[in-house]
Design an enzyme around this catalytic site. Sequence first.
Site, PDB file in Angstrom:
ATOM      1  N   HIS A 199      49.830  24.680  42.774  1.00 14.34           N
ATOM      2  CA  HIS A 199      49.244  25.861  42.194  1.00 14.34           C
ATOM      3  C   HIS A 199      50.330  26.124  41.123  1.00 14.34           C
ATOM      4  O   HIS A 199      51.268  25.881  40.949  1.00 14.34           O
ATOM      5  CB  HIS A 199      49.626  27.014  43.407  1.00 14.34           C
ATOM      6  CG  HIS A 199      48.969  28.409  42.880  1.00 14.34           C
ATOM      7  ND1 HIS A 199      49.461  29.192  42.079  1.00 14.34           N
ATOM      8  CD2 HIS A 199      47.587  28.786  43.332  1.00 14.34           C
ATOM      9  CE1 HIS A 199      48.568  30.076  41.799  1.00 14.34           C
ATOM     10  NE2 HIS A 199      47.713  29.852  42.624  1.00 14.34           N
ATOM     11  N   SER A 201      40.757  35.609  39.599  1.00 11.72           N
ATOM     12  CA  SER A 201      40.253  36.693  39.677  1.00 11.72           C
ATOM     13  C   SER A 201      38.676  36.641  40.105  1.00 11.72           C
ATOM     14  O   SER A 201      37.907  37.521  39.619  1.00 11.72           O
ATOM     15  CB  SER A 201      40.219  37.425  38.225  1.00 11.72           C
ATOM     16  OG  SER A 201      41.635  37.642  37.677  1.00 11.72           O
ATOM     17  N   GLU A 211      51.563  28.724  40.061  1.00 15.45           N
ATOM     18  CA  GLU A 211      52.633  29.268  40.128  1.00 15.45           C
ATOM     19  C   GLU A 211      53.714  28.702  40.509  1.00 15.45           C
ATOM     20  O   GLU A 211      54.889  28.643  40.053  1.00 15.45           O
ATOM     21  CB  GLU A 211      52.497  30.615  41.098  1.00 15.45           C
ATOM     22  CG  GLU A 211      51.676  31.682  40.489  1.00 15.45           C
ATOM     23  CD  GLU A 211      50.843  32.615  41.485  1.00 15.45           C
ATOM     24  OE1 GLU A 211      50.988  32.599  42.678  1.00 15.45           O
ATOM     25  OE2 GLU A 211      49.838  33.193  41.076  1.00 15.45           O
ATOM     26  N   GLU A 251      41.794  26.182  38.640  1.00 14.17           N
ATOM     27  CA  GLU A 251      42.374  27.749  38.237  1.00 14.17           C
ATOM     28  C   GLU A 251      42.798  27.768  37.018  1.00 14.17           C
ATOM     29  O   GLU A 251      44.074  27.319  36.500  1.00 14.17           O
ATOM     30  CB  GLU A 251      43.223  27.823  39.403  1.00 14.17           C
ATOM     31  CG  GLU A 251      42.837  27.782  40.752  1.00 14.17           C
ATOM     32  CD  GLU A 251      43.647  28.874  41.653  1.00 14.17           C
ATOM     33  OE1 GLU A 251      43.169  29.532  42.213  1.00 14.17           O
ATOM     34  OE2 GLU A 251      44.943  28.514  41.615  1.00 14.17           O
ATOM     35  N   GLY A 253      45.008  36.184  38.502  1.00 18.13           N
ATOM     36  CA  GLY A 253      45.831  37.792  38.841  1.00 18.13           C
ATOM     37  C   GLY A 253      45.432  38.817  37.421  1.00 18.13           C
ATOM     38  O   GLY A 253      46.290  39.614  37.394  1.00 18.13           O
ATOM     39  N   ASN A 295      44.183  32.815  49.188  1.00 14.60           N
ATOM     40  CA  ASN A 295      45.419  32.334  49.175  1.00 14.60           C
ATOM     41  C   ASN A 295      46.249  33.743  49.014  1.00 14.60           C
ATOM     42  O   ASN A 295      46.365  34.347  48.080  1.00 14.60           O
ATOM     43  CB  ASN A 295      45.581  31.551  47.550  1.00 14.60           C
ATOM     44  CG  ASN A 295      47.018  31.296  47.311  1.00 14.60           C
ATOM     45  OD1 ASN A 295      47.884  31.619  48.082  1.00 14.60           O
ATOM     46  ND2 ASN A 295      47.304  30.995  45.983  1.00 14.60           N
ATOM     47  N   LYS A 300      49.580  34.205  48.818  1.00 18.50           N
ATOM     48  CA  LYS A 300      50.927  34.151  48.111  1.00 18.50           C
ATOM     49  C   LYS A 300      51.979  34.785  49.020  1.00 18.50           C
ATOM     50  O   LYS A 300      51.822  34.591  50.043  1.00 18.50           O
ATOM     51  CB  LYS A 300      50.593  34.594  46.846  1.00 18.50           C
ATOM     52  CG  LYS A 300      49.173  34.193  45.986  1.00 18.50           C
ATOM     53  CD  LYS A 300      49.208  34.702  44.656  1.00 18.50           C
ATOM     54  CE  LYS A 300      47.972  34.037  43.840  1.00 18.50           C
ATOM     55  NZ  LYS A 300      47.612  33.973  42.438  1.00 18.50           N
TER      56      LYS A 300
HETATM   57  P1  PGA Z   1      43.505  35.677  41.883  1.00 19.85           P
HETATM   58  O1  PGA Z   1      44.403  34.279  42.451  1.00 19.85           O
HETATM   59  O2  PGA Z   1      42.340  35.446  42.717  1.00 19.85           O
HETATM   60  O3  PGA Z   1      44.466  36.649  42.350  1.00 19.85           O
HETATM   61  O4  PGA Z   1      43.392  35.355  40.352  1.00 19.85           O
HETATM   62  C1  PGA Z   1      43.818  33.061  42.607  1.00 19.85           C
HETATM   63  C2  PGA Z   1      44.794  32.004  42.817  1.00 19.85           C
HETATM   64  O5  PGA Z   1      46.068  32.095  42.112  1.00 19.85           O
HETATM   65  O6  PGA Z   1      44.737  31.305  43.469  1.00 19.85           O
END
Ligand code: PGA
Length: 247
Positions: free
Chosen positions: A95, A208, A97, A164, A170, A9, A11
């Site tokens: 997601h 992460s 976000e 998640e 992140g 992903n 983003k």
């Molecule tokens: P990350 O993001 O691996 O940077 O933590 C995962 C995600 O949001 O799908």
Amino acid sequence: MRKPFISANWKMNKTIEETEEFINSFLPMVKDITAVDILIAPPFTSLQAVARLLKTTNIKLGAQNVFYEEKGAFTGEISPAMLLSAGCSHVIIGHSERRQYFMETDEIVNKKIKTARKNGLEVILCIGESLKEREENKTFEVLDRQLTGSLKDIDLNGMTIAYEPIWAIGTGKTATKEQANEAHAFIRGWLKKNREGAEKLRILYGGSVTPESIESLMSESEVDGALVGGASMKPDSFAKIVTGAIK
Ligand code: PGA
């Protein structure tokens, strides 16, 4: 056994040029891997370029979002038919976000999944608790609420779920493999109780994930793959995660 599934992903990262550069160096690194399903979800603007480069490969293409109406006066939105014509087979929905910055509720997520599935897109549904909710021991309550709302009147065909935990996204703070497995087991238990076909559905962990953590996460029985943000942006790092996911 469920086949491991690793999704990138990206983003809001990578121009078309940066995308092409990534794909051209990533493809030779994974060309012999058949034991893992791989998906890349670039920004909308890169979809067509990726579709062209992936044409002769088994790597799947996904979008990071979709709208719940099929067409019309919805400035700035993208429909399932547009994603299909750009070469997508998958779409990520819900997601954290999107939930946090764009006010997506379980009801909106549910409408998006319905329109995506009706049009034949496979869906990766994201769910997960915040740090506060985990600290208050509300993880299962949150997962139950998100599953109930997001999956209302939806069967499991064409569905993947990504667990998640928001506190792990992140932040460099991966959930332990035990924490991931426990949450995945809860999700599978919920699905078994409420839907047909729960045994076949893949549950990905996201938050992460790195080349260093993937093998240990995948050693857990309920972890079927990963949704990877930061560590999916460099070809060698993402290729290592794909390789490390082979069970
Ligand atoms: P990350 O993001 O691996 O940077 O933590 C995962 C995600 O949001 O799908």
